[in-house]
Design an enzyme around this catalytic site. Structure first.
Site, PDB file in Angstrom:
ATOM      1  N   ASP A 145      40.682  42.072  66.741  1.00  0.00           N
ATOM      2  CA  ASP A 145      40.369  41.321  68.002  1.00  0.00           C
ATOM      3  C   ASP A 145      38.620  41.829  68.808  1.00  0.00           C
ATOM      4  O   ASP A 145      38.393  41.174  69.565  1.00  0.00           O
ATOM      5  CB  ASP A 145      41.459  41.722  68.688  1.00  0.00           C
ATOM      6  CG  ASP A 145      42.195  42.614  68.482  1.00  0.00           C
ATOM      7  OD1 ASP A 145      41.358  43.747  68.075  1.00  0.00           O
ATOM      8  OD2 ASP A 145      43.015  43.280  69.529  1.00  0.00           O
ATOM      9  N   GLN A 187      44.187  44.426  65.177  1.00  0.00           N
ATOM     10  CA  GLN A 187      43.538  45.039  64.159  1.00  0.00           C
ATOM     11  C   GLN A 187      44.422  45.718  64.108  1.00  0.00           C
ATOM     12  O   GLN A 187      45.995  46.078  64.556  1.00  0.00           O
ATOM     13  CB  GLN A 187      42.695  45.788  64.179  1.00  0.00           C
ATOM     14  CG  GLN A 187      41.610  45.297  64.765  1.00  0.00           C
ATOM     15  CD  GLN A 187      40.199  46.418  65.073  1.00  0.00           C
ATOM     16  OE1 GLN A 187      39.643  45.846  66.773  1.00  0.00           O
ATOM     17  NE2 GLN A 187      39.778  47.031  63.946  1.00  0.00           N
TER      18      GLN A 187
END
Length: 461
Positions: free
Chosen positions: A225, A71
């Protein structure tokens, strides 16, 4: 048998899994390393993705693929789609002052109400502010900004125009300029940070197609993720997942968005249409790496030493802020050891203190969620350690469930790809092996000693 692929483009490596659409059974897999650092040329991710796909046997027989990525990473593109500068990753804290400035400009409550989160150095919006302030020439060249998974998905479909950039609500919710509350970008916040409004990816729904590769493999939206990990372990409302990777996260699947004005909890969206309140620590598995390096042993031996020491390490306490910290928000902090005596100056005591200190930091993140789950799902590379699995319930004070080993982020991405093909109201149910359950009485005084050491340390920061 129809096959789907899932990608985990993480900080350290790229993993690809090929699974059966019908059962989720693993057919084959591959991986490739990423370079170290908090600032990386995205070309390395692309090369690693191609290598990992090749190691997994290619995509010739694959019907759909989904990319999950770390991220927050800031990928800036010029008008021709070329990368402007190395991407700043989530763990690059140079934008800490920019985060402070942005929060001060509106106030924490306004940010929480606007986008569900209060910006910290990890968030993309703060990195854009840093770029505009410190590299104005690069900022001026930036025509579009996207996230790591967005960029890889775009590359997979041929790097066409900037208007072909796509993302999903989960990853977009970590930028600081997309609202999971309204489901829309906040151009005003983007302009506040960057001074302009560059092209941003179109946000796709959970089962909306992002396009296709030149070989005809369908592209699912992809996600961040943590959102993919929630899909990979089948987390449901009421579960709390603690993930021990390069960073540590504690997150829960929720039916309503969160707005934590303290900034400890990020009010993310998930990849299914629900929400994913999340608290993150910057220091997780690498605390164990550092302790093993100091003692001069491998990770397996570190775990053995930790289990050979008494619970609580006889008062030796490690505050694990080795590379700054996010929960609490101390980007310039360093680690500290308290309670060092002749009797505790042993490798075993240090190993135990490192495991307990890392878990206490994660327990702070879990506490920040304000939930009382009956169980904690423990995942990530750190969960492979027997010492971590056995010590975790003594720190968390509740049973710890460890799903069967797997690449949970890549598995979640593969499940999203299967969902794209199945078109159901919910992701397909895949069979999984039996998890292991670990229970133990909390270690008396451990959290209290850690809290005292943390408070003493914070007073000197």
């Amino acid at each position: 048998m129809t096959l789907v692929a899932g990608v985990d483009s993480s900080t350290q490596s790229c993993k690809v899994v090929i699974r059966s659409l019908e059962t989720g059974a693993l057919v084959r897999q591959g991986r490739a390393a990423h370079p170290d650092g908090t600032s990386v040329d995205p070309a390395h991710w692309w090369e690693a993705l191609l290598s990992a796909i090749a190691a997994a046997g290619g995509l010739d027989d694959v019907a759909a693929i989904s990319v999950a990525g770390q991220q927050h990473g800031m990928v800036c593109l010029d008008a021709g789609g070329r990368v402007v500068r190395d991407a700043l990753l989530w763990n690059d804290t140079r934008s800490a002052q920019s985060a402070t400035e942005l929060v001060a400009s509106l106030g924490a409550q306004a940010w929480a109400e606007a986008v569900g989160s209060v910006p910290v150095a990890s968030f993309t919006v703060t990195k854009l502010r840093w770029l505009a302030t410190h590299e104005p020439a690069s900022a001026a060249r930036t025509a579009a900004v996207c996230l790591p998974h967005d960029w890889l998905t775009w590359r997979l479909k041929g790097s066409r125009g900037l208007d072909e950039l796509t993302t999903d609500r989960g990853d977009a919710s970590g930028t600081g300029y997309w609202s999971p509350i309204t489901g829309a970008y906040r151009d005003d916040l983007l302009k506040l940070a960057f001074g302009a409004v560059p092209v941003v990816p179109r946000v796709l729904g959970p089962t909306e197609e992002a396009g296709a590769t030149s070989e005809g493999v369908l592209l699912a939206p992809g996600t961040g993720d943590n959102m993919a990990a929630a899909l990979g372990v089948g987390a449901r409302p009421g579960d709390v997942v603690v993930s021990i990777g390069t960073s540590g996260t504690a997150f829960a699947v929720a039916d309503t968005p969160s707005r934590d004005t303290s900034g400890a909890v990020a009010g993310f969206a998930d990849a299914t249409g629900r929400f994913l309140p999340l608290a993150c620590t910057l220091n997780a598995a690498r605390v164990l790496d550092a302790a093993a390096a100091m003692i001069g042993v491998g990770l397996e031996r570190l775990g053995e030493l930790a289990l050979s020491a008494p619970a609580g390490a006889e008062g030796l306490t490690l505050v694990p802020y080795l590379e700054g910290e996010r929960t609490p928000n101390l980007p310039h902090a360093t680690g500290a050891i308290h309670g060092l005596r002749l009797s505790t100056s042993t490798p075993a005591h240090l190993a135990r203190a490192a495991v307990e200190g890392m878990l206490c930091g994660l327990a702070d993140a879990l506490d920040a969620l304000g939930l009382s789950p009956e169980r904690v799902l423990l995942i990530g590379g750190g969960a492979r350690s027997e010492a971590v699995r056995r010590i975790a319930p003594t720190v968390f004070g509740r049973p710890v469930v460890v799903p069967p080993p797997g690449e949970y982020v890549a598995d979640g991405a593969a499940r999203q790809a299967a969902w794209l093909l199945s078109g159901g109201a919910e992701p397909p149910e895949w069979s999984a092996g039996s998890p292991s359950v670990h229970e133990a009485e909390p270690t008396p005084g451990l959290r209290e000693r850690y809290a005292e050491a943390r408070t003493r340390f914070l007073g000197g920061v």
